[in-house]
Design a protein around this motif. Structure first.
Motif, short mmCIF file in Angstrom:
data_model
loop_
_atom_site.label_atom_id
_atom_site.label_comp_id
_atom_site.label_asym_id
_atom_site.label_seq_id
_atom_site.Cartn_x
_atom_site.Cartn_y
_atom_site.Cartn_z
N ILE A 134 28.74 56.91 1.27
CA ILE A 134 28.87 56.03 0.10
C ILE A 134 29.92 56.64 -0.81
N LEU A 135 31.05 55.95 -0.96
CA LEU A 135 32.14 56.45 -1.80
C LEU A 135 31.78 56.26 -3.27
N GLU A 136 31.94 57.32 -4.05
CA GLU A 136 31.63 57.28 -5.48
C GLU A 136 32.74 58.00 -6.25
N GLY A 137 32.51 58.30 -7.51
CA GLY A 137 33.44 59.11 -8.30
C GLY A 137 34.82 58.50 -8.40
N ASP A 138 35.83 59.25 -7.94
CA ASP A 138 37.23 58.82 -8.04
C ASP A 138 37.50 57.49 -7.35
N PHE A 139 36.66 57.12 -6.42
CA PHE A 139 36.92 55.90 -5.64
C PHE A 139 36.53 54.63 -6.39
N GLY A 140 35.98 54.75 -7.59
CA GLY A 140 35.57 53.57 -8.35
C GLY A 140 36.53 53.14 -9.43
N ILE A 163 47.47 45.68 -9.95
CA ILE A 163 46.20 46.35 -10.21
C ILE A 163 45.96 47.33 -9.07
N GLU A 164 45.73 48.60 -9.41
CA GLU A 164 45.37 49.59 -8.41
C GLU A 164 43.89 49.93 -8.59
N ALA A 165 43.18 49.99 -7.46
CA ALA A 165 41.74 50.25 -7.54
C ALA A 165 41.29 51.05 -6.34
N GLY A 166 40.22 51.81 -6.54
CA GLY A 166 39.61 52.56 -5.46
C GLY A 166 38.68 51.68 -4.65
N ALA A 167 38.37 52.14 -3.44
CA ALA A 167 37.58 51.33 -2.52
C ALA A 167 36.17 51.09 -3.01
N ALA A 168 35.65 51.95 -3.89
CA ALA A 168 34.29 51.76 -4.41
C ALA A 168 34.25 50.85 -5.63
N ALA A 169 35.40 50.40 -6.12
CA ALA A 169 35.42 49.47 -7.26
C ALA A 169 34.73 48.17 -6.87
N ARG A 170 33.88 47.66 -7.74
CA ARG A 170 33.15 46.42 -7.46
C ARG A 170 34.09 45.23 -7.60
N THR A 197 32.33 45.63 -2.72
CA THR A 197 33.34 46.55 -3.20
C THR A 197 34.71 46.19 -2.63
N LEU A 198 35.73 46.80 -3.20
CA LEU A 198 37.09 46.56 -2.72
C LEU A 198 37.22 46.99 -1.26
N GLY A 199 36.62 48.12 -0.90
CA GLY A 199 36.72 48.59 0.49
C GLY A 199 36.15 47.58 1.47
N GLY A 200 34.96 47.06 1.16
CA GLY A 200 34.37 46.04 2.01
C GLY A 200 35.18 44.76 1.99
N GLY A 201 35.73 44.40 0.83
CA GLY A 201 36.56 43.21 0.73
C GLY A 201 37.82 43.31 1.56
N ARG A 214 41.76 53.04 -1.21
CA ARG A 214 42.33 52.42 -2.41
C ARG A 214 43.35 51.36 -1.99
N ALA A 215 43.77 50.57 -2.97
CA ALA A 215 44.77 49.54 -2.70
C ALA A 215 45.51 49.19 -3.98
N ARG A 216 46.72 48.69 -3.80
CA ARG A 216 47.48 48.11 -4.92
C ARG A 216 47.59 46.62 -4.64
N LEU A 217 47.23 45.83 -5.67
CA LEU A 217 47.22 44.37 -5.56
C LEU A 217 48.24 43.77 -6.50
N GLU A 218 48.92 42.73 -6.03
CA GLU A 218 49.83 41.99 -6.89
C GLU A 218 49.02 41.29 -7.97
N ALA A 219 49.45 41.41 -9.22
CA ALA A 219 48.71 40.84 -10.35
C ALA A 219 49.69 40.26 -11.35
N THR A 220 50.17 39.06 -11.05
CA THR A 220 51.18 38.41 -11.88
C THR A 220 50.59 37.97 -13.21
N PRO A 221 51.22 38.33 -14.32
CA PRO A 221 50.72 37.85 -15.62
C PRO A 221 50.75 36.32 -15.69
#
Length: 297
Positions: free
Chosen positions: A67-73, A82-89, A114-118, A171-178
């Motif tokens: 179960i990824l926790e800590g830095d991965f959230g 938007i950059e996010a860790g795999a444990a981010a909801r 979570t992002l990882g599962g997504g 982790r991943a970086r996602l395109e997030a156009t304003p």
């Protein structure tokens, strides 16, 4: 890396069903994840997020579970990404996009997990998936190598991605156009309202049981309905009356109950309609014979 033993998994997954993990670790950083993967090298492991799309067998999971926790959230909103860790909801990711006026993330509203599962299942719909927003995703191989994956390499499709199953997304970086703030907010709220109205949140479930088979066939829920399985019950598992593609836990359901409903639904769909249903949910710790009954092999 500290390992826990015989950890009950039912409280950690949305279904509230399943036996224990023989071994479980909670890496907080890349270094701890690498250490855990080295320890399980050659034996395989499972990565658990919120268990939003998962049925665990009644006897539990023999493989080590991470179960990824800590830095991965973490979630960081930039000017156009938007950059996010795999444990981010995923709900937190959708909320970050909405609050910062970033367009194109409304389809993640009310999506558990979570992002990882997504990333692993390309969360979203047949027409729009998470990988449509991905610039790159990082994954760790069983040997501990960090690999950056771009969409053209991952070749995402409906409910799958061409990345080895034993690689762990981190982790991943996602395109997030304003976008225009009010328009972004309204798109999110409208999508969320419709999803909460049409789907099932009053009892434990893991969302859609079956993948939509695609043209020329109707959606999976219509197939379940047409073979007269809406409302069917085995033990304490039931196909919900409001949405026939959801199997809910009425309280104390076993994995065998859910599999019984899935097997009978799949049998009827094939016999009566000539449609072969494929599970959308993941199944861990389930015997091969049961997996064959629900089309998961």
């Amino acid at each position: 890396m500290r390992w826990e033993r015989d950890v009950p998994l039912a409280p950690l997954v949305r279904y509230r069903i399943g036996g224990p993990a023989a071994r479980l670790a909670r890496p907080q950083s890349m270094a701890e994840l690498a250490a855990a993967l080295r320890e399980t090298s050659g034996r395989g492991c499972r990565v658990l997020g919120t268990g939003a799309n998962l049925l665990i067998g009644d006897s539990g999971v023999p493989e080590p579970v991470l179960i990824l926790e800590g830095d991965f959230g973490t979630i960081q909103v930039g000017a156009t990404t938007i950059e996010a860790g795999a444990a981010a909801r995923l709900p937190a990711l959708a909320q970050a996009a909405r609050r910062n006026g970033r367009a194109g993330f409304h389809f993640l509203e009310a999506v558990p997990g979570t992002l990882g599962g997504g990333l692993r299942m390309n969360a979203g719909s047949r027409d729009e998936g998470l990988w449509d927003r991905v610039e790159w995703a990082d994954a760790v191989t069983p040997e501990g190598e960090l690999v950056r994956i771009r969409p053209e390499v991952a070749q995402p499709a409906y409910r799958r991605v061409g990345v080895p199953a034993d690689w762990v997304f981190v982790r991943a970086r996602l395109e997030a156009t304003p976008g225009e703030y009010d328009a972004v907010r309204d798109a999110h709220l409208s999508f969320r309202e419709r999803k909460v109205r049409d789907q099932v949140y009053d009892l434990p479930s893991v969302g859609s049981t079956w993948k939509n088979p695609g043209s020329p066939h109707p959606p999976a829920w219509e197939i379940v309905d047409s073979v007269e399985m809406r409302g069917a019950r085995v033990g304490n598992a039931r196909i919900h009356e409001r949405h026939a593609n959801f199997i809910v836990n009425l309280g104390g359901a076993r994995a065998a109950d859910v599999i019984g409903l899935m097997a009978e639904t799949r049998r009827r769909a094939l016999a009566r309609l000539g449609v072969t249903l494929e599970p959308e949910i993941q199944l861990w710790g389930v015997e091969p014979a049961q997996l064959a009954l629900v089309g998961a092999v």
